[in-house]
Scaffold this motif. Sequence first.
Motif, short mmCIF file in Angstrom:
data_model
loop_
_atom_site.label_atom_id
_atom_site.label_comp_id
_atom_site.label_asym_id
_atom_site.label_seq_id
_atom_site.Cartn_x
_atom_site.Cartn_y
_atom_site.Cartn_z
N CYS A 2 0.83 -1.20 0.00
CA CYS A 2 0.00 0.00 0.00
C CYS A 2 0.87 1.26 0.00
CB CYS A 2 -0.94 0.00 1.19
SG CYS A 2 -2.26 -1.22 1.03
N VAL A 3 1.88 1.29 0.82
CA VAL A 3 2.77 2.45 0.86
C VAL A 3 3.45 2.64 -0.48
CG1 VAL A 3 4.85 3.40 1.92
CG2 VAL A 3 3.11 2.32 3.35
N LYS A 4 3.97 1.56 -1.02
CA LYS A 4 4.69 1.62 -2.30
C LYS A 4 3.79 2.15 -3.42
CE LYS A 4 7.03 -1.33 -5.62
NZ LYS A 4 7.44 -2.69 -5.95
N ASN A 5 2.51 1.79 -3.40
CA ASN A 5 1.59 2.17 -4.46
C ASN A 5 0.72 3.37 -4.12
OD1 ASN A 5 1.83 0.08 -6.70
ND2 ASN A 5 1.79 -1.18 -4.86
N HIS A 6 0.98 3.99 -2.97
CA HIS A 6 0.22 5.17 -2.53
C HIS A 6 -1.26 4.86 -2.32
CE1 HIS A 6 3.83 7.44 -3.35
NE2 HIS A 6 3.86 6.88 -4.55
N TRP A 7 -1.52 3.70 -1.71
CA TRP A 7 -2.87 3.32 -1.33
C TRP A 7 -2.99 3.50 0.18
CZ3 TRP A 7 -1.96 -2.00 -3.90
CH2 TRP A 7 -1.91 -1.86 -5.28
N TYR A 8 -4.19 3.74 0.65
CA TYR A 8 -4.40 3.94 2.08
C TYR A 8 -5.58 3.08 2.53
CZ TYR A 8 -5.46 6.23 6.49
OH TYR A 8 -5.72 6.48 7.82
N VAL A 9 -5.31 2.16 3.46
CA VAL A 9 -6.38 1.31 4.01
C VAL A 9 -7.11 2.14 5.05
CG1 VAL A 9 -6.93 -0.80 5.26
CG2 VAL A 9 -5.08 -0.81 3.57
N LYS A 10 -8.32 2.52 4.74
CA LYS A 10 -9.14 3.33 5.64
C LYS A 10 -9.77 2.46 6.72
CE LYS A 10 -10.03 7.35 3.80
NZ LYS A 10 -9.70 8.57 4.46
N ARG A 11 -10.15 1.25 6.32
CA ARG A 11 -10.79 0.32 7.26
C ARG A 11 -10.64 -1.08 6.69
NH1 ARG A 11 -13.39 0.85 12.31
NH2 ARG A 11 -15.04 -0.66 12.41
N MET A 12 -10.45 -2.07 7.59
CA MET A 12 -10.33 -3.45 7.15
C MET A 12 -10.88 -4.36 8.23
SD MET A 12 -7.05 -5.58 5.72
CE MET A 12 -6.14 -5.70 7.23
N GLU A 13 -11.56 -5.40 7.81
CA GLU A 13 -12.11 -6.40 8.73
C GLU A 13 -12.02 -7.76 8.05
OE1 GLU A 13 -13.51 -7.88 12.14
OE2 GLU A 13 -13.29 -5.74 11.85
N THR A 14 -11.67 -8.77 8.82
CA THR A 14 -11.60 -10.13 8.27
C THR A 14 -12.71 -10.99 8.85
OG1 THR A 14 -10.09 -10.86 10.01
CG2 THR A 14 -9.11 -9.99 7.99
N TYR A 25 -7.39 4.98 -3.12
CA TYR A 25 -6.37 4.78 -4.14
C TYR A 25 -6.54 5.83 -5.23
CZ TYR A 25 -10.22 2.57 -6.63
OH TYR A 25 -11.42 2.33 -7.24
N ASN A 26 -5.54 5.94 -6.07
CA ASN A 26 -5.58 6.87 -7.18
C ASN A 26 -6.57 6.36 -8.22
OD1 ASN A 26 -4.96 8.27 -9.64
ND2 ASN A 26 -2.92 8.71 -8.84
N PRO A 27 -7.45 7.20 -8.73
CA PRO A 27 -8.46 6.73 -9.69
C PRO A 27 -7.88 6.19 -11.00
CG PRO A 27 -8.61 9.11 -9.37
CD PRO A 27 -7.60 8.60 -8.40
N THR A 28 -6.62 6.44 -11.25
CA THR A 28 -6.00 5.87 -12.46
C THR A 28 -5.53 4.43 -12.25
OG1 THR A 28 -3.84 6.80 -11.88
CG2 THR A 28 -5.25 8.13 -13.30
N ILE A 34 -4.96 -3.78 -8.39
CA ILE A 34 -4.88 -3.61 -6.93
C ILE A 34 -5.17 -4.94 -6.23
CG2 ILE A 34 -5.95 -2.53 -4.93
CD1 ILE A 34 -6.38 -0.03 -6.73
N VAL A 35 -6.28 -5.56 -6.61
CA VAL A 35 -6.66 -6.83 -5.97
C VAL A 35 -5.60 -7.89 -6.22
CG1 VAL A 35 -8.36 -8.72 -6.00
CG2 VAL A 35 -9.13 -6.34 -6.03
N SER A 36 -5.11 -7.97 -7.43
CA SER A 36 -4.07 -8.93 -7.77
C SER A 36 -2.82 -8.73 -6.92
CB SER A 36 -3.74 -8.82 -9.26
OG SER A 36 -2.72 -9.70 -9.60
N ILE A 37 -2.37 -7.50 -6.81
CA ILE A 37 -1.17 -7.21 -6.03
C ILE A 37 -1.39 -7.55 -4.55
CG2 ILE A 37 0.25 -5.32 -5.12
CD1 ILE A 37 0.08 -4.07 -7.95
N LEU A 38 -2.53 -7.16 -3.99
CA LEU A 38 -2.79 -7.45 -2.58
C LEU A 38 -2.86 -8.95 -2.32
CD1 LEU A 38 -5.42 -4.68 -1.73
CD2 LEU A 38 -3.00 -4.75 -1.07
N LYS A 39 -3.51 -9.69 -3.20
CA LYS A 39 -3.60 -11.14 -3.03
C LYS A 39 -2.22 -11.80 -3.18
CE LYS A 39 -8.37 -12.07 -4.38
NZ LYS A 39 -9.21 -12.85 -5.30
N GLN A 40 -1.48 -11.41 -4.21
CA GLN A 40 -0.16 -12.02 -4.44
C GLN A 40 0.79 -11.73 -3.29
OE1 GLN A 40 1.09 -10.42 -8.19
NE2 GLN A 40 -0.32 -11.67 -9.37
N HIS A 41 0.84 -10.49 -2.87
CA HIS A 41 1.79 -10.12 -1.82
C HIS A 41 1.41 -10.74 -0.47
CE1 HIS A 41 5.22 -7.82 -0.52
NE2 HIS A 41 4.53 -7.37 0.51
#
Length: 86
Positions: A2-14, A25-28, A34-41
Amino acid sequence: MCVKNHWYVKRMETDQDHVHILLQYNPTDSITRIVSILKQHSTYLSWQQHSALLEHHYWKKHVLWSDSYFAASIGTVSQAVIERYI
């Protein structure tokens, strides 16, 4: 990631079988990317840190996520409503 890609987790629950994330995240940026990167990492890090435990449950492939996901943008409701839901 998230830091690397300039994303900000506002809220998360599992839950037992899914995760809710309110992500700024940036609209571009592509949601699919995003989902692919989060799942892979997260899969990579989980196997790095917990391989002894995971190999008992996932012995064929190093897979933790299904191919599917649901994504929606905040539109008809406020961010506060989404945060309460999560």
